[in-house]
Design an enzyme around this catalytic site. Sequence first.
Site, short mmCIF file in Angstrom:
data_model
loop_
_atom_site.label_atom_id
_atom_site.label_comp_id
_atom_site.label_asym_id
_atom_site.label_seq_id
_atom_site.Cartn_x
_atom_site.Cartn_y
_atom_site.Cartn_z
N LEU A 1 -1.31 -4.57 -3.09
CA LEU A 1 -2.22 -4.89 -2.18
C LEU A 1 -1.99 -6.57 -1.75
O LEU A 1 -2.85 -7.27 -1.03
CB LEU A 1 -3.74 -4.71 -2.48
CG LEU A 1 -4.14 -3.22 -2.62
CD1 LEU A 1 -5.39 -3.01 -2.93
CD2 LEU A 1 -3.79 -2.52 -1.38
N ASN A 32 2.68 -7.58 -9.59
CA ASN A 32 3.70 -8.38 -9.25
C ASN A 32 3.06 -9.23 -8.00
O ASN A 32 3.72 -9.21 -7.00
CB ASN A 32 4.96 -7.86 -9.04
CG ASN A 32 4.83 -6.65 -8.00
OD1 ASN A 32 3.73 -5.99 -7.99
ND2 ASN A 32 5.82 -6.46 -7.30
N ASP A 247 4.10 4.01 -3.36
CA ASP A 247 4.67 2.59 -3.65
C ASP A 247 4.56 1.80 -2.56
O ASP A 247 5.55 1.27 -2.04
CB ASP A 247 6.17 3.07 -3.96
CG ASP A 247 6.85 2.05 -4.67
OD1 ASP A 247 6.24 1.23 -5.52
OD2 ASP A 247 8.33 2.04 -4.54
N GLY A 267 11.40 -2.49 -0.56
CA GLY A 267 10.26 -1.83 -0.32
C GLY A 267 9.76 -1.88 0.87
O GLY A 267 9.97 -2.46 1.75
#
Length: 391
Positions: A1, A32, A247, A267
């Site tokens: 988020l 992360n 993901d 991503g």
Amino acid sequence: LRDQALAYKEDFLSGTSSAACGGVTTVLDMPNNEPLTAGSAAVLERVALAKDRALVNVGFYAAPGPSLDGLEDTAKAGIIGFKLFLSRKLGGVNVEDDDLLKGFFRETARLSIPVVVHAEDYTLLERARQEMVSAGRDDVEAYLKVHNPRAEQVAVRRALRLTEELDVKLHFAHVSLGSSLSAVYSAKTRGRRVSMEVTPQHLLLSRSLILEMGSVALADPPLRSPRTRAALWGGLTSGLVDSVASDHAPHTLEEKNHQDIWQVRTGFPGLDTLLPLLLTEVNSGRLTLQRLATLTSSGPARIFGLTHRGTLKLGSWADLVVVDVRKESVIDPTRFRSKAHFSPFRCKRVRGLPTMTFVNGVKIMDEQEITASPGTGSIVRGPFAPQGFRG
């Protein structure tokens, strides 16, 4: 988020709005971030930021801190689990050191708290990347050569080997290979507390899209071959796979289109598209609604100890999604509630959409309109959070 220093990519309100419109009632936040979510103070700082902004329920992972002595305090901050990136040096554990890793696993086993593993081997990745850089390679094909299937295979086997004699709750994130499914399932049949997830992108997309779209379609691990995709579907329908995860990884388009392939952020956003993509597969006959509910609700709740969530029964929290299985749409990233307005599924026609989302008994989304105030979502906590913990 994201949020904090990475709020330009996503924040708690935009990310949980994305979840609400995508029919996701609980999000588990990865560590992360900037600053890295490691240590109890960092966890509690994120809890404080999220509790008045979140529209859906939010739980937190933490990365290992600089000392194994601090793992219990971090667990007591209310985390759902630890996230271990075997693909890079992030946090306090040197992922190239088997002894240090084993010490980390031993302590998490004692705490009986899940460890989520990103399974790509750092040593193999770094060696291959250096070879490509030395050869002047700066293209998506070079990236795919670095993030090759062996990097995942080695990392999965290593994590299972290092925890062989330890009662660790081990969850493998975004598994992308049939061989990984087999290795994890084999460990499960021997009584190991292991589980695994796949993502819609690894189920529905393949390597050719990367060559077509370029770096926008890069994820770690990358999209694989159609044959590998078929193996994942086999695992999904046969019961080997425990859950399907979004993901969700929001970035800016500039970060996705960086001229240096080694600086590209990998991503893509997945909260807005998770249910529409899977409901489309239900309509095609590839998946049943019952199996979908297990993979996205009761399965994840069981794995991460989210008590009274993920089930339709008296006494459970009313986290509910109403879907119209016949309603059709076309995926349009410009309409995402996420700050990340791109997707490898752009222009894909889907059939089956979430029409209402309820969190803790409150309707928060109706026909893609947010109908509740920030703070409706709860902070979901792990079993080590002290009594009286308030999210």
